[in-house]
Write a protein that holds these residues in place. Sequence first.
Motif, PDB file in Angstrom:
ATOM      1  N   UNK B  28      54.955  67.829 -25.413  1.00 30.59           N
ATOM      2  CA  UNK B  28      53.489  67.820 -25.458  1.00 30.59           C
ATOM      3  C   UNK B  28      52.925  67.167 -24.201  1.00 30.59           C
ATOM      4  N   UNK B  29      53.519  66.067 -23.802  1.00 27.98           N
ATOM      5  CA  UNK B  29      53.026  65.356 -22.622  1.00 27.98           C
ATOM      6  C   UNK B  29      53.229  66.205 -21.365  1.00 27.98           C
ATOM      7  N   UNK B  30      54.350  66.876 -21.303  1.00 25.93           N
ATOM      8  CA  UNK B  30      54.617  67.736 -20.150  1.00 25.93           C
ATOM      9  C   UNK B  30      53.620  68.897 -20.099  1.00 25.93           C
ATOM     10  N   UNK B  31      53.322  69.443 -21.273  1.00 24.05           N
ATOM     11  CA  UNK B  31      52.360  70.534 -21.341  1.00 24.05           C
ATOM     12  C   UNK B  31      50.960  70.064 -20.947  1.00 24.05           C
ATOM     13  N   UNK B  32      50.592  68.873 -21.428  1.00 28.50           N
ATOM     14  CA  UNK B  32      49.279  68.330 -21.074  1.00 28.50           C
ATOM     15  C   UNK B  32      49.199  68.073 -19.580  1.00 28.50           C
ATOM     16  N   UNK B  33      50.285  67.606 -19.037  1.00 27.96           N
ATOM     17  CA  UNK B  33      50.337  67.335 -17.602  1.00 27.96           C
ATOM     18  C   UNK B  33      50.148  68.622 -16.797  1.00 27.96           C
ATOM     19  N   UNK B  34      50.778  69.695 -17.271  1.00 28.18           N
ATOM     20  CA  UNK B  34      50.629  70.986 -16.606  1.00 28.18           C
ATOM     21  C   UNK B  34      49.181  71.470 -16.693  1.00 28.18           C
ATOM     22  N   UNK B  35      48.557  71.265 -17.840  1.00 30.38           N
ATOM     23  CA  UNK B  35      47.179  71.716 -18.019  1.00 30.38           C
ATOM     24  C   UNK B  35      46.234  71.040 -17.027  1.00 30.38           C
ATOM     25  N   UNK B  36      46.469  69.770 -16.741  1.00 26.38           N
ATOM     26  CA  UNK B  36      45.563  69.027 -15.867  1.00 26.38           C
ATOM     27  C   UNK B  36      46.067  68.936 -14.435  1.00 26.38           C
ATOM     28  N   UNK B  37      47.131  69.658 -14.134  1.00 26.53           N
ATOM     29  CA  UNK B  37      47.699  69.568 -12.789  1.00 26.53           C
ATOM     30  C   UNK B  37      46.852  70.381 -11.809  1.00 26.53           C
ATOM     31  N   UNK B  38      47.153  70.156 -10.529  1.00 31.23           N
ATOM     32  CA  UNK B  38      46.394  70.851  -9.480  1.00 31.23           C
ATOM     33  C   UNK B  38      46.867  72.291  -9.291  1.00 31.23           C
ATOM     34  N   UNK B  39      48.026  72.632  -9.862  1.00 27.61           N
ATOM     35  CA  UNK B  39      48.513  74.005  -9.746  1.00 27.61           C
ATOM     36  C   UNK B  39      47.587  74.948 -10.516  1.00 27.61           C
ATOM     37  N   UNK B  40      47.242  76.053  -9.941  1.00 25.61           N
ATOM     38  CA  UNK B  40      46.422  77.038 -10.650  1.00 25.61           C
ATOM     39  C   UNK B  40      44.938  76.749 -10.606  1.00 25.61           C
ATOM     40  N   UNK B  41      44.555  75.767  -9.791  1.00 27.19           N
ATOM     41  CA  UNK B  41      43.117  75.470  -9.684  1.00 27.19           C
ATOM     42  C   UNK B  41      42.389  76.613  -8.986  1.00 27.19           C
ATOM     43  N   UNK B  42      41.172  76.872  -9.416  1.00 27.72           N
ATOM     44  CA  UNK B  42      40.347  77.904  -8.780  1.00 27.72           C
ATOM     45  C   UNK B  42      39.166  77.200  -8.116  1.00 27.72           C
ATOM     46  N   UNK B  43      39.110  77.279  -6.792  1.00 26.77           N
ATOM     47  CA  UNK B  43      38.049  76.588  -6.034  1.00 26.77           C
ATOM     48  C   UNK B  43      38.005  75.103  -6.388  1.00 26.77           C
ATOM     49  N   UNK B  44      39.192  74.504  -6.550  1.00 27.18           N
ATOM     50  CA  UNK B  44      39.253  73.075  -6.824  1.00 27.18           C
ATOM     51  C   UNK B  44      38.886  72.692  -8.239  1.00 27.18           C
ATOM     52  N   UNK B  45      38.732  73.660  -9.098  1.00 23.28           N
ATOM     53  CA  UNK B  45      38.345  73.375 -10.486  1.00 23.28           C
ATOM     54  C   UNK B  45      39.430  73.895 -11.421  1.00 23.28           C
ATOM     55  N   UNK B  46      39.738  73.087 -12.408  1.00 16.15           N
ATOM     56  CA  UNK B  46      40.732  73.512 -13.399  1.00 16.15           C
ATOM     57  C   UNK B  46      40.095  74.603 -14.274  1.00 16.15           C
ATOM     58  N   UNK B  47      40.806  75.706 -14.497  1.00 11.14           N
ATOM     59  CA  UNK B  47      40.266  76.755 -15.372  1.00 11.14           C
ATOM     60  C   UNK B  47      39.929  76.212 -16.755  1.00 11.14           C
TER      61      UNK B  47
END
Lengths: 459, 77
Positions: B28-47
Amino acid sequence: MGAEMPVLTMVIIVVATALIFDFTNGFHDSANAMATSVATGAFKPKRAVLLAALMNLIGACLSTEVAKTISSGIVDDALVSEEMVFAALVGAILWNLLTWLLGLPSSSSHAIFGALIGSVVVQAGMAGVHPSVIASKILLPALVAPVVAGLASFLATKIAYHGEHNAPKGAKRRYREAQRASSLLVALAHGTSDGQKTMGIITLVLVAAGYQEGGTAPQWWVIISAGLAIALGTYSGGWRIMRTMGKGMAEIESPQGFAAETSSMAAILASSHLGFGLSTTHVVSGAIMGTGLARTPDEVRWSTAGRMLSAWLLTLPCAGLVGAGASWLSHQGIFGFVLVLLVLIVLSALIWTISRRNHVSSDNVNDTHEVKVLAKAQAAIAESAITNPLASTLPEGVTTSHPMAATPLALTRLRNKKPKKKKKKKSSVLGATYSTEENVKPGHRKAAKTTAAGEKKEA
Amino acid sequence: MTPQAIDWAALGNVAIVTIVATVIIASLMSAANWCFSEDGMVDGVIPLGKKIGGFAILTVMGLIVLFGIYLIVPYFR
């Protein structure tokens, strides 16, 4: 047998000794909850022990269920007298202090059990001891706890790092925040379990001496005093053990700290609710070892693990021997009892004095991974500096013998230290001579060496 | 020592529960970390989807913490 001590006097001494044991239990186990958080920077050292102390105090006061037996069936409680309890406490205190001096995490519960076994055997013989219970409640858990927690921590670390060596970008900060919650939970759990241990001992002594009816709950002053004792012990830090657990086995990062604490928490709660008690110390130590193996298996310090395992194996027999000796002496009468008390005081003072030779505190707990006992502090620093990767980038004029060059953390502090304005001072610390000049950027101090003639020379 | 003195079933339960619970929380923690990570950001904003998923996971982890407190504090049982 000599003259008997008045009952009230004996009760007072035993209660005081129990509270001292509770204090040693506190500083011995403060590292269980906070060692990884301090090592990874999730909490500053002083704040970590303050929060752990508060959680321990709250946990101890919340725990209303006193242990039905102080020995969990290891010895026949009907045979246990105030003298035996006193002797057991003396044995446990001295073992806790010795392992603290060596920086070795060991189970306080096993120490009191071992000392109690020795104490009972001397006065009541082997009939008062239940070997099968010793095996099932002490030996087997001691072997199982680190393995189970280590395996869980290993898997959690692999998940956190996605099988890689480095954590995903930005993960360390988030894991550091999660560590704060997990470490506070471990501290709370520790308070509820260990807090009642001493309450049970004091209550048993009061019942045996006739000052309290059997089967009644601990009195309010027992709850508060035991809670405060363990909290104060926790706040004192136990920095020597904190260093071993946080850095002695492996260098850990915040995802690893989170993995270790989560597995520890799961093991502690599972064991307390499913009827198979595990030592918190063994669980946390195993978890830290497991997370070290998962990420940096080549850098795990097996020598430290070996020393810890030796301490765990020796806890029962050594505490038992001291408890047996104290029990025999105190059984000789009032003079024997006083002699045991004096020996406790003298040895405690001696251990504390030896610890000051290489003092570990909140300021230097993360500076190195070793806990030196008899070696000079300077030699320890010099030895650590040999492997210091930043030694080649020391500011000019500062040699590796400089105490501030001992560790990367200390070097960073030295470089970032703001120069003092309009002050020209020559300092000489342990062989390194340099002068500070105004408006010098951090890390670019111009060195000045003093020659034999006393003239300054630019390096 | 007799084998009956050792509660092997309880030992097994503790081991299994410890490992399973730890793996779940770490996942769960790893998944949450992925959700808030900088990877996959669009124009510097998390989807938005990742952000909602991340907060949902954090909520579940918060409930786990509360369950842990429930298990720790004897007053609640």
